[in-house]
Design an enzyme around this catalytic site. Structure first.
Site, PDB file in Angstrom:
ATOM      1  N   HIS A  33       4.781  -7.579  -6.401  1.00  0.00           N
ATOM      2  CA  HIS A  33       4.591  -7.835  -7.839  1.00  0.00           C
ATOM      3  C   HIS A  33       5.859  -8.045  -8.621  1.00  0.00           C
ATOM      4  CE1 HIS A  33       5.095  -3.920  -9.637  1.00  0.00           C
ATOM      5  NE2 HIS A  33       4.789  -3.389  -8.577  1.00  0.00           N
TER       6      HIS A  33
HETATM    7  N1  UDP Z   1      -2.706   0.144  -5.373  1.00  0.00           N
HETATM    8  C1  UDP Z   1      -4.112   0.166  -5.544  1.00  0.00           C
HETATM    9  N2  UDP Z   1      -4.849  -1.027  -5.262  1.00  0.00           N
HETATM   10  C2  UDP Z   1      -4.129  -2.214  -4.893  1.00  0.00           C
HETATM   11  C3  UDP Z   1      -2.574  -2.065  -4.860  1.00  0.00           C
HETATM   12  C4  UDP Z   1      -1.933  -0.872  -5.298  1.00  0.00           C
HETATM   13  O1  UDP Z   1      -4.871   1.129  -5.871  1.00  0.00           O
HETATM   14  O2  UDP Z   1      -4.655  -3.164  -4.419  1.00  0.00           O
HETATM   15  C5  UDP Z   1      -2.176   1.512  -5.938  1.00  0.00           C
HETATM   16  C6  UDP Z   1      -1.095   1.994  -5.136  1.00  0.00           C
HETATM   17  O3  UDP Z   1      -1.509   2.724  -4.084  1.00  0.00           O
HETATM   18  C7  UDP Z   1      -0.105   2.525  -5.834  1.00  0.00           C
HETATM   19  C8  UDP Z   1      -0.113   1.931  -7.217  1.00  0.00           C
HETATM   20  O4  UDP Z   1      -1.180   1.080  -7.140  1.00  0.00           O
HETATM   21  O5  UDP Z   1      -0.626   4.034  -6.200  1.00  0.00           O
HETATM   22  C9  UDP Z   1       1.190   0.913  -7.116  1.00  0.00           C
HETATM   23  O6  UDP Z   1       1.214   0.170  -8.314  1.00  0.00           O
HETATM   24  P1  UDP Z   1       2.034  -0.884  -8.137  1.00  0.00           P
HETATM   25  O7  UDP Z   1       2.608  -1.517  -6.949  1.00  0.00           O
HETATM   26  O8  UDP Z   1       1.272  -2.014  -9.163  1.00  0.00           O
HETATM   27  O9  UDP Z   1       3.484  -0.548  -9.173  1.00  0.00           O
HETATM   28  P2  UDP Z   1       4.636   0.269  -8.767  1.00  0.00           P
HETATM   29  O10 UDP Z   1       4.255   1.587  -8.047  1.00  0.00           O
HETATM   30  O11 UDP Z   1       5.599  -0.486  -8.369  1.00  0.00           O
HETATM   31  O12 UDP Z   1       5.141   0.700 -10.232  1.00  0.00           O
END
Ligand code: UDP
Length: 362
Positions: A205
């Site tokens: 993303h």
């Molecule tokens: N996650 C989820 N479902 C999904 C994809 C990701 O629950 O289909 C969770 C994942 O386990 C993690 C979080 O979303 O805890 C990560 O979010 P994201 O990658 O959007 O943001 P980032 O961590 O990069 O800020």
């Protein structure tokens, strides 16, 4: 602490995950405010349910707006909410535009601020996330650093050690409370037609991957040609981009699915061969689940897992790395299972709430 006296500001999926343990430990002291940065049911209302989060106060939706507008609108809405009922303390987490809005609103009204997951640095000032986290850290009375390395970064930037506490990362608490049992994981996999250890989990993303047309197309093409199935939960940010670019996210090895509820995603993370991702939270979670991750990024603000659980890669390097991992999978999983996570003991939420209570008393 008095009922509803601690304002917890959140707006995106990683904030829901990582603030859930804090909200749980705060109990009736928590007042949860949702900026509306993520607004689809899969990324917001229904995502919150398994985390045991109380229904938040929903502010004006800001999903999809440019960064400056998101920050302006959410800050205005939060200042309004805090003026009507002034909290003793504001808590923000991570590195999103909602984090910045919460920090600015607290600062504007002279309300003490605490930042959960403080001190992460990618040293890439082009990332909006880096600017968001620096701002929150420097405006906070209490910086809750997940690791010693993060605490050192804060001290090196001149933040007083008295304002820094190493708490561990609340993602470990969240994971421990939401990870389905082995048999429940098997049932989730069966419902998706996949088998343990026989698939890759992929998420993307970050703007550096999905906002560059050529790079995004290259990534999709590479994932589609990998030798085992690739489960690809599509972030809403990607769904729009894939449609606009006319990219086929169901070709070859790819299994496209909607964003998954947190327990289901954890089940896949625990049972996959390995992960390919640009997510921050995923880099942390694999260190608890003992799975390797290929991190498709130039830099990471999570150096603690590089060389053990995580390897940085450019798209052109993915295929060779994936094939290498598949050849040594059993040994790699055994090694990682014996490697402790650097992110703490799963009691970060309680530790943070003790520190918040001390801040309110001071
Ligand atoms: N996650 C989820 N479902 C999904 C994809 C990701 O629950 O289909 C969770 C994942 O386990 C993690 C979080 O979303 O805890 C990560 O979010 P994201 O990658 O959007 O943001 P980032 O961590 O990069 O800020």
């Amino acid at each position: 602490m008095q009922d509803r006296s601690v304002a917890v500001v959140l707006g995106t999926r990683p904030e829901f995950v990582k603030l859930a343990p804090v909200v749980r430990s705060l109990g009736s002291s928590a007042r949860v405010l949702h900026t509306g940065q993520h607004s689809t049911p899969q990324m917001s209302s229904s995502f919150l349910q398994p985390l045991g989060m109380p229904a938040p106060e929903l502010l004006e939706p800001i999903a999809g707006l440019p960064r400056a507008q998101q920050i302006r609108r959410a800050t205005t809405a939060l200042v309004r909410a805090f003026t009507v009922a002034r909290p003793a303390l504001v808590v923000v987490q991570g590195d999103t535009n909602s984090t910045t809005a919460g920090a600015l609103a607290a600062n504007a009204l002279g309300i003490p601020l605490a930042h959960v997951e403080a001190g992460l640095r990618s040293d890439d000032g082009n990332m909006p996330e880096e600017r968001n986290r620096i701002l929150a850290d420097h405006l906070s009375e209490l910086c809750c650093a997940p690791t010693d390395q993060a605490a050192t970064r804060l001290k090196n930037e001149g933040i007083s050690p008295a304002r820094v506490l190493v708490t561990g990362n609340t993602v470990v608490d969240a994971l421990n409370s939401c990870l389905p049992t082995r048999s429940a994981r098997k049932a989730i996999l069966a419902s998706m037609g996949i088998a343990s250890g026989a698939f890759i989990l992929a998420t993307f993303h970050r703007p550096e991957n999905v906002d560059n047309d050529d790079r995004f197309a290259e990534l999709m093409a590479i994932l589609a040609t990998l030798p085992i199935l690739v489960v690809f939960p599509v972030h809403p940010r990607n769904a729009a981009r894939l449609a606009k670019l006319g990219l086929d996210s169901t070709q070859g090895s790819l299994i496209r699915v909607d964003p998954l509820p947190y327990p289901d995603f954890l089940a896949l993370e625990a049972e996959c061969a390995f992960v390919i991702s640009d997510s921050g939270g995923v880099q942390e979670e694999v260190s608890v689940l003992g799975r390797p991750v290929i991190v498709v990024r130039e830099s990471t603000e999570r150096p603690e897992v590089i060389g053990t659980f995580a390897t940085l890669a450019q798209p052109g390097e993915i295929a060779a790395m994936a094939n290498g991992l598949l050849k040594s999978l059993v040994r790699t999983h055994e090694q990682l299972a014996a490697t402790p996570t650097p992110y703490g003991d799963g009691h970060s939420g309680e530790r943070i709430v003790d520190a918040l209570a001390a801040l309110v008393r001071s």
